[in-house]
Design an enzyme around this catalytic site. Sequence first.
Site, PDB file in Angstrom:
ATOM      1  N   ASN A 192       1.410   3.532  11.103  1.00 26.72           N
ATOM      2  CA  ASN A 192       0.648   4.014  12.270  1.00 26.72           C
ATOM      3  C   ASN A 192       1.058   3.173  13.465  1.00 26.72           C
ATOM      4  O   ASN A 192       1.543   2.053  13.284  1.00 26.72           O
ATOM      5  CB  ASN A 192      -0.867   3.862  12.032  1.00 26.72           C
ATOM      6  CG  ASN A 192      -1.261   2.427  11.734  1.00 26.72           C
ATOM      7  OD1 ASN A 192      -1.078   1.928  10.619  1.00 26.72           O
ATOM      8  ND2 ASN A 192      -1.748   1.744  12.736  1.00 26.72           N
ATOM      9  N   HIS A 232      -5.444  -9.076  -1.585  1.00 33.40           N
ATOM     10  CA  HIS A 232      -5.521  -9.385  -0.155  1.00 33.40           C
ATOM     11  C   HIS A 232      -6.627 -10.404   0.103  1.00 33.40           C
ATOM     12  O   HIS A 232      -7.642 -10.420  -0.613  1.00 33.40           O
ATOM     13  CB  HIS A 232      -5.834  -8.121   0.653  1.00 33.40           C
ATOM     14  CG  HIS A 232      -4.782  -7.074   0.562  1.00 33.40           C
ATOM     15  ND1 HIS A 232      -4.785  -6.118  -0.424  1.00 33.40           N
ATOM     16  CD2 HIS A 232      -3.698  -6.813   1.336  1.00 33.40           C
ATOM     17  CE1 HIS A 232      -3.738  -5.317  -0.253  1.00 33.40           C
ATOM     18  NE2 HIS A 232      -3.055  -5.715   0.799  1.00 33.40           N
ATOM     19  N   TYR A 287      -8.662 -10.255   2.544  1.00 29.48           N
ATOM     20  CA  TYR A 287      -9.880  -9.570   3.014  1.00 29.48           C
ATOM     21  C   TYR A 287     -10.755  -9.060   1.871  1.00 29.48           C
ATOM     22  O   TYR A 287     -11.919  -8.747   2.066  1.00 29.48           O
ATOM     23  CB  TYR A 287      -9.550  -8.433   3.991  1.00 29.48           C
ATOM     24  CG  TYR A 287      -8.698  -7.310   3.426  1.00 29.48           C
ATOM     25  CD1 TYR A 287      -9.218  -6.388   2.527  1.00 29.48           C
ATOM     26  CD2 TYR A 287      -7.367  -7.169   3.797  1.00 29.48           C
ATOM     27  CE1 TYR A 287      -8.434  -5.364   2.020  1.00 29.48           C
ATOM     28  CE2 TYR A 287      -6.575  -6.158   3.303  1.00 29.48           C
ATOM     29  CZ  TYR A 287      -7.122  -5.261   2.408  1.00 29.48           C
ATOM     30  OH  TYR A 287      -6.347  -4.257   1.902  1.00 29.48           O
ATOM     31  N   GLU A 288     -10.189  -8.969   0.679  1.00 27.48           N
ATOM     32  CA  GLU A 288     -10.998  -8.543  -0.468  1.00 27.48           C
ATOM     33  C   GLU A 288     -11.975  -9.632  -0.901  1.00 27.48           C
ATOM     34  O   GLU A 288     -12.865  -9.378  -1.718  1.00 27.48           O
ATOM     35  CB  GLU A 288     -10.083  -8.193  -1.653  1.00 27.48           C
ATOM     36  CG  GLU A 288      -9.223  -6.970  -1.409  1.00 27.48           C
ATOM     37  CD  GLU A 288      -8.229  -6.764  -2.550  1.00 27.48           C
ATOM     38  OE1 GLU A 288      -8.665  -6.297  -3.619  1.00 27.48           O
ATOM     39  OE2 GLU A 288      -7.040  -7.076  -2.369  1.00 27.48           O
ATOM     40  N   MET A 309      -2.085  -7.087   7.179  1.00 29.69           N
ATOM     41  CA  MET A 309      -3.073  -7.964   6.530  1.00 29.69           C
ATOM     42  C   MET A 309      -2.568  -8.549   5.216  1.00 29.69           C
ATOM     43  O   MET A 309      -3.348  -8.844   4.312  1.00 29.69           O
ATOM     44  CB  MET A 309      -4.363  -7.168   6.272  1.00 29.69           C
ATOM     45  CG  MET A 309      -4.931  -6.472   7.490  1.00 29.69           C
ATOM     46  SD  MET A 309      -6.270  -5.374   7.040  1.00 29.69           S
ATOM     47  CE  MET A 309      -6.478  -4.443   8.585  1.00 29.69           C
ATOM     48  N   SER A 310      -1.246  -8.695   5.096  1.00 29.80           N
ATOM     49  CA  SER A 310      -0.720  -9.227   3.829  1.00 29.80           C
ATOM     50  C   SER A 310       0.582  -9.981   4.087  1.00 29.80           C
ATOM     51  O   SER A 310       0.883 -10.358   5.211  1.00 29.80           O
ATOM     52  CB  SER A 310      -0.462  -8.072   2.858  1.00 29.80           C
ATOM     53  OG  SER A 310       0.616  -7.269   3.312  1.00 29.80           O
ATOM     54  N   HIS A 319      -4.461   0.832  -4.413  1.00 27.59           N
ATOM     55  CA  HIS A 319      -3.763  -0.405  -4.745  1.00 27.59           C
ATOM     56  C   HIS A 319      -3.915  -0.695  -6.240  1.00 27.59           C
ATOM     57  O   HIS A 319      -4.492  -1.698  -6.621  1.00 27.59           O
ATOM     58  CB  HIS A 319      -4.351  -1.607  -3.992  1.00 27.59           C
ATOM     59  CG  HIS A 319      -4.212  -1.551  -2.505  1.00 27.59           C
ATOM     60  ND1 HIS A 319      -3.682  -2.580  -1.776  1.00 27.59           N
ATOM     61  CD2 HIS A 319      -4.541  -0.608  -1.606  1.00 27.59           C
ATOM     62  CE1 HIS A 319      -3.688  -2.266  -0.489  1.00 27.59           C
ATOM     63  NE2 HIS A 319      -4.222  -1.076  -0.363  1.00 27.59           N
ATOM     64  N   HIS A 377      -7.183   4.443   7.087  1.00 28.49           N
ATOM     65  CA  HIS A 377      -6.554   4.126   5.805  1.00 28.49           C
ATOM     66  C   HIS A 377      -5.810   5.329   5.221  1.00 28.49           C
ATOM     67  O   HIS A 377      -4.752   5.163   4.609  1.00 28.49           O
ATOM     68  CB  HIS A 377      -7.610   3.591   4.832  1.00 28.49           C
ATOM     69  CG  HIS A 377      -7.045   2.970   3.597  1.00 28.49           C
ATOM     70  ND1 HIS A 377      -6.121   1.952   3.643  1.00 28.49           N
ATOM     71  CD2 HIS A 377      -7.251   3.222   2.291  1.00 28.49           C
ATOM     72  CE1 HIS A 377      -5.794   1.601   2.414  1.00 28.49           C
ATOM     73  NE2 HIS A 377      -6.457   2.368   1.568  1.00 28.49           N
ATOM     74  N   SER A 435       0.829  -1.215   0.000  1.00 28.69           N
ATOM     75  CA  SER A 435       0.000   0.000   0.000  1.00 28.69           C
ATOM     76  C   SER A 435       0.856   1.256   0.000  1.00 28.69           C
ATOM     77  O   SER A 435       1.671   1.455   0.896  1.00 28.69           O
ATOM     78  CB  SER A 435      -0.863   0.080   1.263  1.00 28.69           C
ATOM     79  OG  SER A 435      -1.592  -1.083   1.441  1.00 28.69           O
ATOM     80  N   ALA A 455       2.596  -2.071   4.288  1.00 23.25           N
ATOM     81  CA  ALA A 455       2.314  -1.061   5.305  1.00 23.25           C
ATOM     82  C   ALA A 455       1.803  -1.823   6.518  1.00 23.25           C
ATOM     83  O   ALA A 455       1.005  -2.736   6.373  1.00 23.25           O
ATOM     84  CB  ALA A 455       1.241  -0.106   4.802  1.00 23.25           C
TER      85      ALA A 455
HETATM   86  N1  HPA Z   1      -3.244  -3.001  11.549  1.00 22.04           N
HETATM   87  C1  HPA Z   1      -3.356  -3.877  10.541  1.00 22.04           C
HETATM   88  N2  HPA Z   1      -2.964  -3.630   9.315  1.00 22.04           N
HETATM   89  C2  HPA Z   1      -2.393  -2.439   9.072  1.00 22.04           C
HETATM   90  C3  HPA Z   1      -2.235  -1.479  10.067  1.00 22.04           C
HETATM   91  C4  HPA Z   1      -2.690  -1.779  11.381  1.00 22.04           C
HETATM   92  O1  HPA Z   1      -2.596  -0.977  12.335  1.00 22.04           O
HETATM   93  N3  HPA Z   1      -1.634  -0.395   9.495  1.00 22.04           N
HETATM   94  C5  HPA Z   1      -1.432  -0.710   8.203  1.00 22.04           C
HETATM   95  N4  HPA Z   1      -1.893  -1.938   7.937  1.00 22.04           N
END
Ligand code: HPA
Length: 317
Positions: free
Chosen positions: A255, A95, A97-98, A231-232, A71, A289, A38, A125
């Site tokens: 983050n 991903h 989750y998609e 998540m990847s 993406h 996001h 990402s 990310a």
């Molecule tokens: N959690 C899960 N996936 C993420 C995060 C997060 O804080 N930041 C970027 N991808």
Amino acid sequence: DTLAHPNAYARASETAQHVLSKLPDTLQKPKVAIVCGSGLGGLADTIEAGPKVELPYETIPNFPQSTVQGHAGKFIFGVIGEQKMPVALLVGRAHFYEGHTMDLVTFATRVCKVLGVETIIVTNAAGGLNENYRVGDIVCLNDHLNLAGFVGIHPLRGPNIEEFGVRFPPMSDAYDLDLRRRVHKAWVKLGLDQQKRRIHEGVYAFLAGPSYETRAECRMLRMLGADVVGMSTVPEIVVARHAGIRVLAFSLVTNMAVLEPGARGNDSIIQAMNKSELDQYLGKGKANHEEVLEAGREAAKDMQALVKQILSDLHED
Ligand code: HPA
């Protein structure tokens, strides 16, 4: 279903044939593939002027179609560095989750294997869990927690695809030590501003998503030994290791995950806060996001330089 496709090898070969039919001779044998996470698509800018072929995912047979904002999906073939090393870049990934199956999430990795790729550099990310990390830091992964795998969401579930690898592949040394050493060497050589960005080694916890973690989940992940969460990446790495591809992976900390408990009805500190204090307390560190994409934009250049330096180091051997 989460099962691996029984014809995964035939399908990956078909796709590889299609891809090869679009490439000039100079780009036919990429030894290194780079997966851009990402906001890290800027890595594509490291490709030199010269032969370059871009294949949008929607034009590639059997490829998953990416759906997430930010993406964009394309496979780029080009050369990197003064040495003109042929590389394959995957800009944007599928991903879980998609709604894609694990088979599709890891399909591009298998196509890379059929193309002859020996080393894969995966970027993502991620949320920082380690208290010593800061937004913008880069984490070179040295291990992972395949949490989704623990509950059966695993890309190797189903009949083993013998053409790729063995039934029970080890994952104990998935993150190549030699490559990790080169990362630290490259980092020093680049002399990047330590105030702005530091590099760490850490453990990545893979969750299926798409919701970000609760505060309690973040504390749990930290207790389990995770330094970052995302998540990847882990599905691709498991499939790459199954197929004997060397792996290097980076997380960009976009983050910091919230480890403090939130408002609990019986918490006297929370009870004593006024509305603005409470808003500030609860807003701190909440993942969104936009913030993830913004940190990606700023750090992409350093990440780019790092990857380029490692490639040039690899080429010298
Ligand atoms: N959690 C899960 N996936 C993420 C995060 C997060 O804080 N930041 C970027 N991808």
